[in-house]
Scaffold this active site. Sequence first.
Site, PDB file in Angstrom:
ATOM      1  N   GLY A   1      11.411  -2.873   1.890  1.00 26.72           N
ATOM      2  CA  GLY A   1      10.643  -3.838   1.112  1.00 26.72           C
ATOM      3  C   GLY A   1      11.048  -4.036  -0.330  1.00 26.72           C
ATOM      4  O   GLY A   1      10.774  -5.082  -0.908  1.00 26.72           O
TER       5      GLY A   1
ATOM      6  N   GLU B   1       9.321   0.688  -5.617  1.00 24.58           N
ATOM      7  CA  GLU B   1       8.601   0.421  -4.366  1.00 24.58           C
ATOM      8  C   GLU B   1       8.111  -1.032  -4.360  1.00 24.58           C
ATOM      9  O   GLU B   1       7.899  -1.623  -5.425  1.00 24.58           O
ATOM     10  CB  GLU B   1       7.437   1.433  -4.296  1.00 24.58           C
ATOM     11  CG  GLU B   1       6.546   1.430  -3.107  1.00 24.58           C
ATOM     12  CD  GLU B   1       7.205   1.614  -1.748  1.00 24.58           C
ATOM     13  OE1 GLU B   1       8.013   0.747  -1.389  1.00 24.58           O
ATOM     14  OE2 GLU B   1       6.849   2.554  -1.020  1.00 24.58           O
ATOM     15  N   ASP B   2       7.935  -1.608  -3.175  1.00 27.16           N
ATOM     16  CA  ASP B   2       7.391  -2.969  -3.101  1.00 27.16           C
ATOM     17  C   ASP B   2       5.885  -2.961  -3.325  1.00 27.16           C
ATOM     18  O   ASP B   2       5.351  -3.759  -4.071  1.00 27.16           O
ATOM     19  CB  ASP B   2       7.749  -3.638  -1.762  1.00 27.16           C
ATOM     20  CG  ASP B   2       7.340  -2.813  -0.534  1.00 27.16           C
ATOM     21  OD1 ASP B   2       6.883  -1.657  -0.693  1.00 27.16           O
ATOM     22  OD2 ASP B   2       7.482  -3.324   0.594  1.00 27.16           O
TER      23      ASP B   2
ATOM     24  N   ASP C   1      -0.177   1.052  -1.385  1.00 28.01           N
ATOM     25  CA  ASP C   1      -1.437   0.698  -0.727  1.00 28.01           C
ATOM     26  C   ASP C   1      -2.343   1.937  -0.758  1.00 28.01           C
ATOM     27  O   ASP C   1      -3.037   2.178  -1.745  1.00 28.01           O
ATOM     28  CB  ASP C   1      -1.080   0.239   0.691  1.00 28.01           C
ATOM     29  CG  ASP C   1      -2.259  -0.259   1.502  1.00 28.01           C
ATOM     30  OD1 ASP C   1      -3.342  -0.421   0.932  1.00 28.01           O
ATOM     31  OD2 ASP C   1      -2.102  -0.490   2.713  1.00 28.01           O
TER      32      ASP C   1
ATOM     33  N   PHE D   1      -3.564  -8.385   3.028  1.00 33.96           N
ATOM     34  CA  PHE D   1      -2.204  -8.265   3.548  1.00 33.96           C
ATOM     35  C   PHE D   1      -1.341  -9.384   2.971  1.00 33.96           C
ATOM     36  O   PHE D   1      -1.657 -10.556   3.093  1.00 33.96           O
ATOM     37  CB  PHE D   1      -2.188  -8.318   5.079  1.00 33.96           C
ATOM     38  CG  PHE D   1      -0.821  -8.079   5.627  1.00 33.96           C
ATOM     39  CD1 PHE D   1      -0.320  -6.787   5.729  1.00 33.96           C
ATOM     40  CD2 PHE D   1      -0.012  -9.146   6.005  1.00 33.96           C
ATOM     41  CE1 PHE D   1       0.971  -6.564   6.201  1.00 33.96           C
ATOM     42  CE2 PHE D   1       1.274  -8.928   6.485  1.00 33.96           C
ATOM     43  CZ  PHE D   1       1.756  -7.633   6.583  1.00 33.96           C
ATOM     44  N   VAL D   2      -0.244  -9.000   2.328  1.00 34.80           N
ATOM     45  CA  VAL D   2       0.650  -9.977   1.699  1.00 34.80           C
ATOM     46  C   VAL D   2       2.063  -9.862   2.265  1.00 34.80           C
ATOM     47  O   VAL D   2       2.443  -8.819   2.808  1.00 34.80           O
ATOM     48  CB  VAL D   2       0.685  -9.789   0.159  1.00 34.80           C
ATOM     49  CG1 VAL D   2      -0.655 -10.132  -0.464  1.00 34.80           C
ATOM     50  CG2 VAL D   2       1.115  -8.376  -0.234  1.00 34.80           C
TER      51      VAL D   2
ATOM     52  N   ASP E   1       7.448  -7.816   4.474  1.00 34.49           N
ATOM     53  CA  ASP E   1       7.529  -8.485   5.777  1.00 34.49           C
ATOM     54  C   ASP E   1       6.192  -8.512   6.507  1.00 34.49           C
ATOM     55  O   ASP E   1       5.259  -7.791   6.159  1.00 34.49           O
ATOM     56  CB  ASP E   1       8.516  -7.735   6.676  1.00 34.49           C
ATOM     57  CG  ASP E   1       7.944  -6.394   7.145  1.00 34.49           C
ATOM     58  OD1 ASP E   1       7.486  -5.615   6.284  1.00 34.49           O
ATOM     59  OD2 ASP E   1       7.926  -6.134   8.362  1.00 34.49           O
TER      60      ASP E   1
ATOM     61  N   ARG F   1      10.671 -11.587   4.622  1.00 32.60           N
ATOM     62  CA  ARG F   1      11.222 -10.859   3.462  1.00 32.60           C
ATOM     63  C   ARG F   1      12.013 -11.774   2.532  1.00 32.60           C
ATOM     64  O   ARG F   1      12.142 -11.529   1.346  1.00 32.60           O
ATOM     65  CB  ARG F   1      12.153  -9.735   3.920  1.00 32.60           C
ATOM     66  CG  ARG F   1      11.472  -8.635   4.718  1.00 32.60           C
ATOM     67  CD  ARG F   1      12.427  -7.456   4.885  1.00 32.60           C
ATOM     68  NE  ARG F   1      11.979  -6.513   5.896  1.00 32.60           N
ATOM     69  CZ  ARG F   1      11.104  -5.533   5.690  1.00 32.60           C
ATOM     70  NH1 ARG F   1      10.562  -5.373   4.509  1.00 32.60           N
ATOM     71  NH2 ARG F   1      10.762  -4.716   6.660  1.00 32.60           N
TER      72      ARG F   1
HETATM   73  P1  5GP Z   1       0.913   3.242   1.687  1.00 38.63           P
HETATM   74  O1  5GP Z   1       1.671   4.447   2.166  1.00 38.63           O
HETATM   75  O2  5GP Z   1       0.735   3.225   0.177  1.00 38.63           O
HETATM   76  O3  5GP Z   1      -0.412   3.110   2.397  1.00 38.63           O
HETATM   77  O4  5GP Z   1       1.712   1.959   2.119  1.00 38.63           O
HETATM   78  C1  5GP Z   1       2.932   1.632   1.532  1.00 38.63           C
HETATM   79  C2  5GP Z   1       3.787   0.802   2.446  1.00 38.63           C
HETATM   80  O5  5GP Z   1       2.996   0.049   3.368  1.00 38.63           O
HETATM   81  C3  5GP Z   1       4.583  -0.223   1.660  1.00 38.63           C
HETATM   82  O6  5GP Z   1       5.832   0.283   1.263  1.00 38.63           O
HETATM   83  C4  5GP Z   1       4.714  -1.360   2.635  1.00 38.63           C
HETATM   84  O7  5GP Z   1       5.824  -1.139   3.478  1.00 38.63           O
HETATM   85  C5  5GP Z   1       3.481  -1.278   3.480  1.00 38.63           C
HETATM   86  N1  5GP Z   1       2.417  -2.197   3.033  1.00 38.63           N
HETATM   87  C6  5GP Z   1       1.239  -1.890   2.432  1.00 38.63           C
HETATM   88  N2  5GP Z   1       0.503  -2.980   2.192  1.00 38.63           N
HETATM   89  C7  5GP Z   1       1.231  -4.019   2.641  1.00 38.63           C
HETATM   90  C8  5GP Z   1       1.003  -5.453   2.647  1.00 38.63           C
HETATM   91  O8  5GP Z   1      -0.004  -6.009   2.187  1.00 38.63           O
HETATM   92  N3  5GP Z   1       2.025  -6.200   3.173  1.00 38.63           N
HETATM   93  C9  5GP Z   1       3.161  -5.661   3.689  1.00 38.63           C
HETATM   94  N4  5GP Z   1       4.062  -6.515   4.168  1.00 38.63           N
HETATM   95  N5  5GP Z   1       3.399  -4.336   3.699  1.00 38.63           N
HETATM   96  C10 5GP Z   1       2.443  -3.530   3.168  1.00 38.63           C
END
Ligand code: 5GP
Length: 190
Positions: A53, A108-109, A112, A161-162, A168, A174
């Site tokens: 991402g 990081e992208d 969450d 969700f974005v 993606d 992407r």
């Molecule tokens: P976390 O471990 O912080 O819960 O999630 C991080 C990863 O979840 C990000 O690197 C990404 O790959 C994915 N992610 C979390 N929220 C979103 C979202 O809204 N859209 C997308 N496409 N990926 C997300």
Amino acid sequence: MSIYTPDTIQCNGETFKLFISRDQIQQRVAEIGRQIDEDYQGKKPIFIGVLNGSFIFLADLMRHVSIPCEMDFFKLSSYGDEKVSSGKVTKLKDLDAQIENRHVLIVEDIVDTGLSMSYILRQMKALNPASVKVVTLLHKPGAGKYDVKLDYVAFEIPTLFVLGYGLDYAQEGRNLAQIYVLDDTRPASN
Ligand code: 5GP
């Protein structure tokens, strides 16, 4: 051909609407690049992009940095092809670079729940870098379950969700130059 910037898009049969425009993204990325430039004067940081991402954000961000710097990639899997987290993190690609005594910037992208970033920070810190900071394009503060310090955040967003600009939905989207959010007000067939 000019860069594709529609207001709504279809991805995997669902409709997404514009959430953060290309201009807004480019402005924040430039500001963060300048900030990193100032904060790392006299140092040679290594940017570690979290695949897949972060690849567009990392490429744009590094072009706003003028100090000497390096880069490498680290790859995790946590979401699979769903819109909600699977709650599991797997390492798919390790670093190639040596980061002992280096100034590391993890790029990081989106953060969450913070699960992925807490895992990455543990992995990086075990390699004895001189410092570790986190840069994220997006942060969902409402979803935070793990306590991770984010040093540079381009945008804080609600728990939605974005996709786009590297992010993606089931591997698609992407390539989009802007960030889009699921449009619950429109059926996909419209
Ligand atoms: P976390 O471990 O912080 O819960 O999630 C991080 C990863 O979840 C990000 O690197 C990404 O790959 C994915 N992610 C979390 N929220 C979103 C979202 O809204 N859209 C997308 N496409 N990926 C997300």
